[in-house]
Design a protein around this motif. Structure first.
Motif, PDB file in Angstrom:
ATOM      1  N   ASP A  36      51.394  41.752  51.945  1.00 37.68           N
ATOM      2  CA  ASP A  36      51.163  41.499  50.525  1.00 37.68           C
ATOM      3  C   ASP A  36      52.168  42.279  49.693  1.00 37.68           C
ATOM      4  OD1 ASP A  36      47.658  40.976  49.614  1.00 37.68           O
ATOM      5  OD2 ASP A  36      49.058  39.780  50.801  1.00 37.68           O
ATOM      6  N   ALA A  81      47.572  43.422  40.617  1.00 37.29           N
ATOM      7  CA  ALA A  81      47.678  42.057  41.139  1.00 37.29           C
ATOM      8  C   ALA A  81      48.404  42.095  42.476  1.00 37.29           C
ATOM      9  CB  ALA A  81      48.429  41.159  40.163  1.00 37.29           C
ATOM     10  N   ARG A 140      50.470  37.207  48.557  1.00 36.38           N
ATOM     11  CA  ARG A 140      50.916  37.179  49.938  1.00 36.38           C
ATOM     12  C   ARG A 140      52.410  36.891  49.961  1.00 36.38           C
ATOM     13  NH1 ARG A 140      47.295  36.970  53.879  1.00 36.38           N
ATOM     14  NH2 ARG A 140      46.297  38.303  52.356  1.00 36.38           N
ATOM     15  N   LEU A 168      48.443  32.940  48.289  1.00 37.70           N
ATOM     16  CA  LEU A 168      47.230  33.681  47.963  1.00 37.70           C
ATOM     17  C   LEU A 168      47.526  34.779  46.960  1.00 37.70           C
ATOM     18  CD1 LEU A 168      44.238  33.914  48.752  1.00 37.70           C
ATOM     19  CD2 LEU A 168      44.914  35.678  50.393  1.00 37.70           C
ATOM     20  N   THR A 169      46.777  34.815  45.865  1.00 37.17           N
ATOM     21  CA  THR A 169      46.938  35.848  44.850  1.00 37.17           C
ATOM     22  C   THR A 169      45.589  36.485  44.529  1.00 37.17           C
ATOM     23  OG1 THR A 169      46.641  34.264  43.041  1.00 37.17           O
ATOM     24  CG2 THR A 169      48.900  34.682  43.769  1.00 37.17           C
ATOM     25  N   SER A 170      45.638  37.667  43.963  1.00 39.25           N
ATOM     26  CA  SER A 170      44.424  38.334  43.511  1.00 39.25           C
ATOM     27  C   SER A 170      44.759  39.199  42.314  1.00 39.25           C
ATOM     28  CB  SER A 170      43.791  39.172  44.630  1.00 39.25           C
ATOM     29  OG  SER A 170      44.675  40.185  45.047  1.00 39.25           O
ATOM     30  N   TYR A 171      43.743  39.417  41.470  1.00 35.51           N
ATOM     31  CA  TYR A 171      43.929  40.174  40.237  1.00 35.51           C
ATOM     32  C   TYR A 171      42.730  41.082  40.013  1.00 35.51           C
ATOM     33  CZ  TYR A 171      47.348  36.531  39.149  1.00 35.51           C
ATOM     34  OH  TYR A 171      48.419  35.669  39.191  1.00 35.51           O
ATOM     35  N   THR A 172      42.972  42.204  39.378  1.00 37.51           N
ATOM     36  CA  THR A 172      41.859  42.995  38.925  1.00 37.51           C
ATOM     37  C   THR A 172      41.262  42.304  37.706  1.00 37.51           C
ATOM     38  OG1 THR A 172      41.160  45.250  38.440  1.00 37.51           O
ATOM     39  CG2 THR A 172      43.146  44.478  37.321  1.00 37.51           C
ATOM     40  N   ASP A 173      39.972  42.509  37.491  1.00 35.50           N
ATOM     41  CA  ASP A 173      39.267  41.736  36.466  1.00 35.50           C
ATOM     42  C   ASP A 173      39.874  41.908  35.069  1.00 35.50           C
ATOM     43  OD1 ASP A 173      35.888  42.080  37.848  1.00 35.50           O
ATOM     44  OD2 ASP A 173      37.538  40.709  38.314  1.00 35.50           O
ATOM     45  N   LYS A 233      42.827  39.395  34.458  1.00 36.08           N
ATOM     46  CA  LYS A 233      42.685  37.962  34.736  1.00 36.08           C
ATOM     47  C   LYS A 233      42.819  37.157  33.448  1.00 36.08           C
ATOM     48  CE  LYS A 233      39.823  38.213  38.902  1.00 36.08           C
ATOM     49  NZ  LYS A 233      38.479  37.983  39.475  1.00 36.08           N
ATOM     50  N   ARG A 278      43.425  45.951  48.163  1.00 40.71           N
ATOM     51  CA  ARG A 278      43.522  46.458  46.801  1.00 40.71           C
ATOM     52  C   ARG A 278      43.642  47.968  46.731  1.00 40.71           C
ATOM     53  NH1 ARG A 278      40.408  42.823  42.491  1.00 40.71           N
ATOM     54  NH2 ARG A 278      40.950  40.774  43.312  1.00 40.71           N
TER      55      ARG A 278
END
Length: 120
Positions: free
Chosen positions: A32, A48, A51, A56-61, A64, A102
């Motif tokens: 990542d 954030a 990959r 694939l992505t992700s974020y802290t709330d 967003k 994270r």
């Protein structure tokens, strides 16, 4: 592995900035790229991640809907587009590469920090 971050600066609340992280030497599919930030007097926190291969992505709330992480494979560069910036986003921002997750502890490689300052 080398990571070179750039793009920080000063902006008024509601403004935008785009951070860049140029990577070299990264291999493997289970890697990542992440952006972290460290506000003054606080611990480093995940912002954030994406990959290195794949989407694939992700974020802290708290970011967003305002921040977007994406990747340009041709340039080996990951970007963090930051819109609707708030004073609470003020921090030193770091890009990192490592095992998915994270926690900053799972990231083995770090770029130098870049300062983002948002004035009210």
């Amino acid at each position: 592995v080398q990571l070179q971050a750039s793009g920080g600066g000063m902006v008024q609340a509601g403004g935008s900035l785009r951070l860049s992280c140029a990577a070299s030497g990264l291999t493997g599919s289970n890697v990542d790229m992440g952006w972290f930030r460290q506000p003054p007097g606080k611990e480093r926190e995940f912002v954030a991640g994406i990959r290195w291969t794949g989407t694939l992505t992700s974020y802290t709330d708290s970011v967003k809907g305002r921040f977007t992480i994406n990747r340009d494979n041709a340039k080996n560069t990951v970007y963090l587009q930051m819109n609707s910036l708030e004073p609470e986003d003020t921090a030193v921002y770091y890009c990192a590469a490592g095992s998915p997750g994270r926690s900053w502890r799972t990231y083995a490689y770090w770029g130098q920090g870049t300062q983002v300052t948002v004035s009210s």
